[in-house]
Each structure stands twice: as structure tokens, then as C-alpha cells.
Design a protein around this motif. Sequence first.
Motif, PDB file in Angstrom:
ATOM      1  N   ALA A 186       0.831  -1.207   0.000  1.00 42.83           N
ATOM      2  CA  ALA A 186       0.000   0.000   0.000  1.00 42.83           C
ATOM      3  C   ALA A 186       0.867   1.260   0.000  1.00 42.83           C
ATOM      4  O   ALA A 186       0.564   2.234  -0.682  1.00 42.83           O
ATOM      5  CB  ALA A 186      -0.937  -0.008   1.207  1.00 42.83           C
ATOM      6  N   VAL A 187       1.955   1.228   0.766  1.00 42.54           N
ATOM      7  CA  VAL A 187       2.889   2.363   0.767  1.00 42.54           C
ATOM      8  C   VAL A 187       3.457   2.569  -0.634  1.00 42.54           C
ATOM      9  O   VAL A 187       3.527   3.690  -1.144  1.00 42.54           O
ATOM     10  CB  VAL A 187       4.042   2.115   1.774  1.00 42.54           C
ATOM     11  CG1 VAL A 187       5.237   3.002   1.464  1.00 42.54           C
ATOM     12  CG2 VAL A 187       3.571   2.372   3.193  1.00 42.54           C
ATOM     13  N   ALA A 188       3.851   1.475  -1.264  1.00 42.66           N
ATOM     14  CA  ALA A 188       4.475   1.561  -2.585  1.00 42.66           C
ATOM     15  C   ALA A 188       3.490   2.114  -3.614  1.00 42.66           C
ATOM     16  O   ALA A 188       3.825   3.024  -4.386  1.00 42.66           O
ATOM     17  CB  ALA A 188       4.973   0.179  -3.002  1.00 42.66           C
ATOM     18  N   GLU A 189       2.273   1.579  -3.618  1.00 41.30           N
ATOM     19  CA  GLU A 189       1.279   2.042  -4.590  1.00 41.30           C
ATOM     20  C   GLU A 189       0.927   3.513  -4.320  1.00 41.30           C
ATOM     21  O   GLU A 189       0.790   4.313  -5.246  1.00 41.30           O
ATOM     22  CB  GLU A 189       0.030   1.150  -4.523  1.00 41.30           C
ATOM     23  CG  GLU A 189      -1.105   1.548  -5.464  1.00 41.30           C
ATOM     24  CD  GLU A 189      -0.709   1.538  -6.944  1.00 41.30           C
ATOM     25  OE1 GLU A 189       0.113   0.707  -7.349  1.00 41.30           O
ATOM     26  OE2 GLU A 189      -1.251   2.399  -7.687  1.00 41.30           O
ATOM     27  N   ALA A 190       0.808   3.850  -3.043  1.00 40.42           N
ATOM     28  CA  ALA A 190       0.497   5.243  -2.702  1.00 40.42           C
ATOM     29  C   ALA A 190       1.608   6.178  -3.172  1.00 40.42           C
ATOM     30  O   ALA A 190       1.348   7.307  -3.591  1.00 40.42           O
ATOM     31  CB  ALA A 190       0.291   5.375  -1.198  1.00 40.42           C
ATOM     32  N   ALA A 191       2.851   5.709  -3.106  1.00 42.68           N
ATOM     33  CA  ALA A 191       3.980   6.548  -3.544  1.00 42.68           C
ATOM     34  C   ALA A 191       3.886   6.850  -5.033  1.00 42.68           C
ATOM     35  O   ALA A 191       4.115   7.979  -5.469  1.00 42.68           O
ATOM     36  CB  ALA A 191       5.305   5.854  -3.219  1.00 42.68           C
TER      37      ALA A 191
ATOM     38  N   ILE B 202       9.020  14.668  11.632  1.00 45.52           N
ATOM     39  CA  ILE B 202       7.565  14.573  11.748  1.00 45.52           C
ATOM     40  C   ILE B 202       7.242  13.082  11.625  1.00 45.52           C
ATOM     41  O   ILE B 202       7.598  12.455  10.628  1.00 45.52           O
ATOM     42  CB  ILE B 202       6.880  15.379  10.621  1.00 45.52           C
ATOM     43  CG1 ILE B 202       7.275  16.853  10.740  1.00 45.52           C
ATOM     44  CG2 ILE B 202       5.370  15.178  10.671  1.00 45.52           C
ATOM     45  CD1 ILE B 202       6.943  17.674   9.515  1.00 45.52           C
ATOM     46  N   VAL B 203       6.619  12.516  12.667  1.00 51.13           N
ATOM     47  CA  VAL B 203       6.429  11.061  12.690  1.00 51.13           C
ATOM     48  C   VAL B 203       4.946  10.697  12.694  1.00 51.13           C
ATOM     49  O   VAL B 203       4.213  11.069  13.612  1.00 51.13           O
ATOM     50  CB  VAL B 203       7.121  10.434  13.921  1.00 51.13           C
ATOM     51  CG1 VAL B 203       6.980   8.909  13.873  1.00 51.13           C
ATOM     52  CG2 VAL B 203       8.582  10.833  13.987  1.00 51.13           C
ATOM     53  N   LEU B 204       4.529   9.983  11.657  1.00 50.55           N
ATOM     54  CA  LEU B 204       3.143   9.525  11.544  1.00 50.55           C
ATOM     55  C   LEU B 204       3.093   8.021  11.797  1.00 50.55           C
ATOM     56  O   LEU B 204       3.901   7.273  11.241  1.00 50.55           O
ATOM     57  CB  LEU B 204       2.609   9.815  10.134  1.00 50.55           C
ATOM     58  CG  LEU B 204       2.497  11.292   9.747  1.00 50.55           C
ATOM     59  CD1 LEU B 204       2.341  11.432   8.242  1.00 50.55           C
ATOM     60  CD2 LEU B 204       1.316  11.943  10.450  1.00 50.55           C
ATOM     61  N   ALA B 205       2.137   7.604  12.636  1.00 49.49           N
ATOM     62  CA  ALA B 205       2.046   6.184  13.001  1.00 49.49           C
ATOM     63  C   ALA B 205       0.746   5.580  12.491  1.00 49.49           C
ATOM     64  O   ALA B 205      -0.313   5.785  13.086  1.00 49.49           O
ATOM     65  CB  ALA B 205       2.142   6.033  14.514  1.00 49.49           C
ATOM     66  N   PRO B 206       0.801   4.824  11.411  1.00 51.31           N
ATOM     67  CA  PRO B 206      -0.420   4.213  10.875  1.00 51.31           C
ATOM     68  C   PRO B 206      -0.850   3.009  11.704  1.00 51.31           C
ATOM     69  O   PRO B 206      -0.014   2.281  12.233  1.00 51.31           O
ATOM     70  CB  PRO B 206      -0.005   3.767   9.471  1.00 51.31           C
ATOM     71  CG  PRO B 206       1.473   3.549   9.562  1.00 51.31           C
ATOM     72  CD  PRO B 206       1.985   4.514  10.595  1.00 51.31           C
TER      73      PRO B 206
ATOM     74  N   SER C 249      -1.313   3.707   3.356  1.00 50.19           N
ATOM     75  CA  SER C 249      -1.510   4.331   2.050  1.00 50.19           C
ATOM     76  C   SER C 249      -1.713   5.853   2.201  1.00 50.19           C
ATOM     77  O   SER C 249      -1.008   6.647   1.591  1.00 50.19           O
ATOM     78  CB  SER C 249      -2.705   3.690   1.360  1.00 50.19           C
ATOM     79  OG  SER C 249      -3.045   4.397   0.202  1.00 50.19           O
ATOM     80  N   ASP C 250      -2.664   6.233   3.058  1.00 53.84           N
ATOM     81  CA  ASP C 250      -3.029   7.657   3.170  1.00 53.84           C
ATOM     82  C   ASP C 250      -1.872   8.524   3.675  1.00 53.84           C
ATOM     83  O   ASP C 250      -1.735   9.682   3.293  1.00 53.84           O
ATOM     84  CB  ASP C 250      -4.205   7.817   4.142  1.00 53.84           C
ATOM     85  CG  ASP C 250      -5.493   7.218   3.586  1.00 53.84           C
ATOM     86  OD1 ASP C 250      -5.528   6.933   2.365  1.00 53.84           O
ATOM     87  OD2 ASP C 250      -6.449   7.022   4.366  1.00 53.84           O
ATOM     88  N   PHE C 251      -1.058   7.980   4.581  1.00 54.33           N
ATOM     89  CA  PHE C 251      -0.024   8.808   5.212  1.00 54.33           C
ATOM     90  C   PHE C 251       1.124   9.165   4.271  1.00 54.33           C
ATOM     91  O   PHE C 251       1.932  10.033   4.584  1.00 54.33           O
ATOM     92  CB  PHE C 251       0.511   8.116   6.471  1.00 54.33           C
ATOM     93  CG  PHE C 251      -0.468   8.145   7.636  1.00 54.33           C
ATOM     94  CD1 PHE C 251      -1.701   8.765   7.517  1.00 54.33           C
ATOM     95  CD2 PHE C 251      -0.135   7.559   8.856  1.00 54.33           C
ATOM     96  CE1 PHE C 251      -2.602   8.797   8.579  1.00 54.33           C
ATOM     97  CE2 PHE C 251      -1.034   7.584   9.924  1.00 54.33           C
ATOM     98  CZ  PHE C 251      -2.270   8.203   9.785  1.00 54.33           C
ATOM     99  N   VAL C 252       1.197   8.484   3.117  1.00 55.63           N
ATOM    100  CA  VAL C 252       2.244   8.846   2.157  1.00 55.63           C
ATOM    101  C   VAL C 252       2.015  10.281   1.683  1.00 55.63           C
ATOM    102  O   VAL C 252       2.920  11.119   1.712  1.00 55.63           O
ATOM    103  CB  VAL C 252       2.277   7.858   0.968  1.00 55.63           C
ATOM    104  CG1 VAL C 252       3.186   8.364  -0.141  1.00 55.63           C
ATOM    105  CG2 VAL C 252       2.733   6.482   1.442  1.00 55.63           C
ATOM    106  N   GLU C 253       0.777  10.576   1.288  1.00 52.09           N
ATOM    107  CA  GLU C 253       0.462  11.940   0.850  1.00 52.09           C
ATOM    108  C   GLU C 253       0.630  12.920   2.020  1.00 52.09           C
ATOM    109  O   GLU C 253       1.249  13.977   1.889  1.00 52.09           O
ATOM    110  CB  GLU C 253      -0.965  12.016   0.312  1.00 52.09           C
ATOM    111  CG  GLU C 253      -1.314  13.417  -0.184  1.00 52.09           C
ATOM    112  CD  GLU C 253      -2.749  13.547  -0.677  1.00 52.09           C
ATOM    113  OE1 GLU C 253      -3.609  12.757  -0.235  1.00 52.09           O
ATOM    114  OE2 GLU C 253      -3.006  14.448  -1.494  1.00 52.09           O
TER     115      GLU C 253
END
Lengths: 79, 360, 256
Positions: free
Chosen positions: B12-17, B139-143, B150-154
Motif C-alpha cells: 500500500a505504501v508503494a502504490e500510494a507513492a 515529523i512522525v506519523l504512526a499508521p 496508504s493515506d499517510f504517504v500523501e
Amino acid sequence: MAKVRGAIVVDTERCKGCDLCVVACPTDVIALNTQLNGKGFNPAYPANHDACTGCMSCALVCPDMCITVYRYKPQKEAV
Amino acid sequence: MEEVKLMKGNEAVAEAAIREGVDGYFGYPITPQSEVIEYLMLEEPHKRTGMVVLQAESEIAAINMVYGAAACGKKAMTSSSSPGISLKQEGISYMAGAELPCLIVNVVRGGPGLGTIQPSQADYFQSVKGGGHGDYKLIVLAPASVQEMSDFVEDAFVLAFKYRNPAMILSDGLIGQMMEKVKLKPQKERLTEKEIREKYDSWATIGKKETRERNIITSLELKSERQEKHNDKLQAKYREIEKNEVRYEKINCENADYLLVAYGSSARICQKTIQLGKEKGINIGLIRPITLWPFPSDVINEAADKVKGILSVELNAGQMVEDVKLAVNGKIKVEHFGRYGGMIHSPDEVLEALEQKIIK
Amino acid sequence: MSEILTPEEIIKKGELVFKKTKFMTDANLSYCPGCGHGVAHRITMEVIEEMGIGEQTIGVAPVGCSVLAYDFMNIDMQQAAHGRAPAVATGIKRVFPEKYVFTYQGDGDLAAIGTNETIHACNRAENIVIIFINNGIYGMTGGQMAPTTLEGMKSSTSPYGRDVSTMGHPIKITEMVAMLPGVCYATRHAVHKPGLVRKAKKAIRKAFENQRDKKGTSIVEIVSNCNSGWKMTPVDANIWLEENMLPVFPLGDIKG
């Protein structure tokens, strides 16, 4: 045929007195000044300026880009 | 039309990127996050968007490739897991110092050392307290779900460019490896050189035109007076981020007697603990920090006025609990519960810990 | 019969044949008197000026004496972590393939801590130029032993001379990377004499032309002096360089 003549302008405040231009000059134009510059170095100067041919050897080896070189070809003017 | 897919967190991270219009991904394989680069290589995003994907010779090289690309105003990212993130720390510190935007994904595994390939949250300190040398913040986001992977990539890129600061998605082997339904975002266009020049010409190294001074990307300042000034600027930026960008989720907090604080996969487990508590007549609330830095300290401080005790639930030996304690500032009891070394706590274990350590 | 002109008249009437390129800033170089870095900087920037690529070039200077190259090179520059310049340059070139990208690295940087990045950038045929200054010593940190320090050569961390049985041999990294198919041009030069400066500049020009023609990695090694680290006058250092450095690091093209 008239000889090519040259002249150099040394930025004496930029010069660090490394002596490399003195060694590189094929016609022994340059010497280090006994008077110090603002940085405390003995800067290069054209002690024997009339011998300069404008060959750029001094400028090519100068690490601090202190030397500007001019060249004059008399035969050009004759044409 | 909405696109929904069943995907692993790493995929999901890869596709979101790709869909975010990322210009360059630079990575190095390590379990449990290798699916990120594998997915990207298989997808051939250079054909879809022109995105570059490169397998570097090391994590160190990868983060420095990100440095080079980010310094050109491009969207650049890398991903790794704990030991690999340790190797990247030098580059991350340089990027923070040089104020470069980028995304670093850490799919955390248990440590220390080579540790285990199983999930862990033991990189909390490393992520939120700096990690590398010098005074800086990520800045650290924790999914807590594949959707958030996916969303946190943007979100991470928006924040990274808004503040010219590296951003991190701090995930773990559980979120990275599990499969869930993901609603995918529409494809964004990658920025053209002209657009980059319009947006970032004041700092990005994209070639010096006669019309402006040269741009220099550096984290070096030999004069201490100027280095202190630079640090002041960074600190002012961090205060601004703390003011504007705190994100969290509150679950069942209204009439709770006890509070759990947990992020990522631990927060998922704690949601089940809330249910188990209800069955036993214990009213439990959950605060899930979404940004681990900036940390939702004020929210936790306010919540502490309404509950009898707080349990910080983490997949580590007690890291975020320090920030929870700082937030609560001694008002009520704060304890830690965690499994570690790749072990994951069960909802029952969490409830048991709450009863023993807080309720008694 | 030619007229006898005074130097002032020559300056006025004659042709300006050499002046500092505008691609070098007016800042005083932070290098020691006689250090080869100044010449290497200048000829690199002269090539960029002569090729008309200043607006399209991004330089990368990592840790070492030349870490402040961005103060002197009047183009967009990035400072890189110690040894990482080829990786940083890879990042730039991959996302901006139409730009010209070069690294400017010393021997400690390129041949010790950055060996991995150097070899793999070369192996991937990254379309970049690597300018490699080899003076056989760590200058910036005060004259410690470098991977290129000669056998028997004294430094602050080999005070009795480099003992190759315990400290290793001077590494010939340019020969090493020349073996890689990704490297299109590997060459070694020096800048302590006017003729050699001209040749070195031609080599740098060729390296940038290779990048323009997308031929792969070009590495131009410049054997230079470190009169402070070697504890000699600049003139003596250049003589020492000829007599000691060049037999181990001979000048000329190694590949391409």
C-alpha cells in the motif's frame, strides 16, 4: 619579427605568497615582495615586468586566481 | 470511480507513492519491508509516471540518494526496517540540518542489534527524539491500518514540504505484512521542472540562473554564532509544527474511568481491550497518537483530569510512556505495559495489565 | 622597429588572455597557500563556463578540505556527508537526468569512507563526473594517514611512517574502478605545472563531454599536494610530489 609582450596584474591582497608563480615563470618576471599584504603574506609582484611574454604559466598554477594576464602582439598592429 | 484493493501494508505504501507522484524511491532490501521495493520494481512506475526506483548498495547510500534528489525539490523517499534505519541516521540528521523534505518509512522489527524480524515498536525513541546526532525532529506519523499506510504517504509529503523537514511513517512488521482493504487515491501528476522552479527556486539546487544567487544545500556552519542562529530557526519551526500538526484519535473517552494510550498496531489491540473491559464493567478509553512527534501532550494532559489512571501500551520495554508521563505531569498514575522482542500482546493481557498496574 | 611599451600600455592596448572565471566567486579560498585545490576548482569551473552549462550543473562536495567548495564555486551546490557524494550525485542525476552533476572529493572521502558509494556509482555507470583530489593525506583534520598515504610516509597517525604490514598499502582506486564496465573514462593528472594544468583541464572537459553524451561514469584523479600536512613549503611539496607521489600514482589515461 617583434617579440610578443605580456603584462600581469597581481591581486596582492588575495595573494598568499605561495611562490608557485615565481617558480613557474619561464622568464623570471615574478618575485615575492618583501612588504607584507593585509593578510601577512609576501605577495607576488612583477619585479622584472619587461621580460613578461604573457605566457600565462603563472596564472595557470596560481591556486588563488590572483593573476590577470594581458598579451600584446606588435605585428598585429603593423597589419 | 473509487478504486479498492486488497493489499499488504508494504504494498500500500508503494502504490500510494506512485499515485502521490513521487519522483524517486531509493531503497535496500530488509525484512519485514522488502515488499515496498519489490512491488515498485514489479510495477515499473517509470512507465506509469516516470518515477525512478533504484536498489542502492546500502541503506546509507539510499538515504544519501534521497538527500540528492530532495535537494533538487523532488519528492524522494526511502523505506527500511530498524537496523537499516539505524544506518540511515547520519543521512537523516544531515537532511534535518539542511532542511530537506522527504519521506522515510520504518517498518519496525524487534531489536536491539539484528534482533528479530517480528513486529516491534522499539524504535519510538529513535524516531521521535531525533535518532541521529544533533538537535532535530522528524515529523512522525504512526499508521494503525493498511489504509493509513496508504493515506499517510500523501500526508507525510504535504507536511515535509510545508516545513522543509524529513517526515517518517513509523509502522511495524504487523501493519507492513498484514492485508486489508485499501481505498486508493487518484493518480497525481509529478511536478515538471518548470513547476519545481516556480515553487522551490528559492532553495532547491536545480541549476543557477543568472537571475538569482546560487542555491546551497548544506548542514555545515563553522561559525558557532551562525550555527546557533540556524538551530534557533529549526527550533522555531518545530514549535510551529507542534502548534499546528498534532493528530490523534480518541476512542470511547467520554465517560472512561481509565485510559489507554497506544499507537499503531498496539492501538488496534487496545480497541479489543476496550470491548473486553465493557464486558467486565470497566469503562476504558483510548487515545491513539497519530503524530508521535508532535506528540498530543495537551490532549493527554486534559484527559488525565477525567480518569483515574493511564496505561501506555507499547510493543517495547517502555518508551512512549515517558512522553505520556511528561504530558500528565504527575497528576495521576501512569504505567507502562508492553511485550517486546517481536512478541505481540493480546487484548486480555492488556486488560490484565490495566487491572494489576492501575486499577488493582 | 617595434615600439617599447610599458606594462601599463600593454594592459591598455593588449588582449586580456587570462582572468578569473566568473564561475568562481570572489571569496578568498580557504585553502593553505600553494594548495592544489584552488587550481582544480578553477579548471573545473572554467570547463563549465566554456561548455556553457553553468545553469544546468549541480556540484556535490562532501567532507574534507573542499567541504566549503560551495563558497567558491558559483553554481548550485550540495554539501554531502563524508564519503557519500557519489550516492548524492546518483540521487540528483536519476531524478534530473538532463542536468550535469559532478562530485569533488578528496582521497579520504572517496577512497576510504566512501569506497562503497564510489565503486557502486561507477558500477551502475552513473552518468556523472567524479573529480578526485589525491594528496595522500587527510588535510582538513590535520594530516592523518589516508588510504593513499605512501609506504613509509609520515603522518600524524603514522608518525613512524606507514608500515604496510599493519596499515595496508596505498590504494589505487582509479585503477580499481577503471576495471568496471560502468566507467567510460578513468585518468590521472596533476596541477603543479602549467603544462599539466592544461592537460588536467582537457581531461575534465572530456569527462563532462562524456556526461553530455551519456557514456557513463568518468573519474578524473588529480594528484595534488598538501604542504601543510606534508610539512613542507609549497615549492618543496611540489618537488616531493614529483619524486614520490608520481612513481606510485603515474599520470595518464587508465581507461578511455
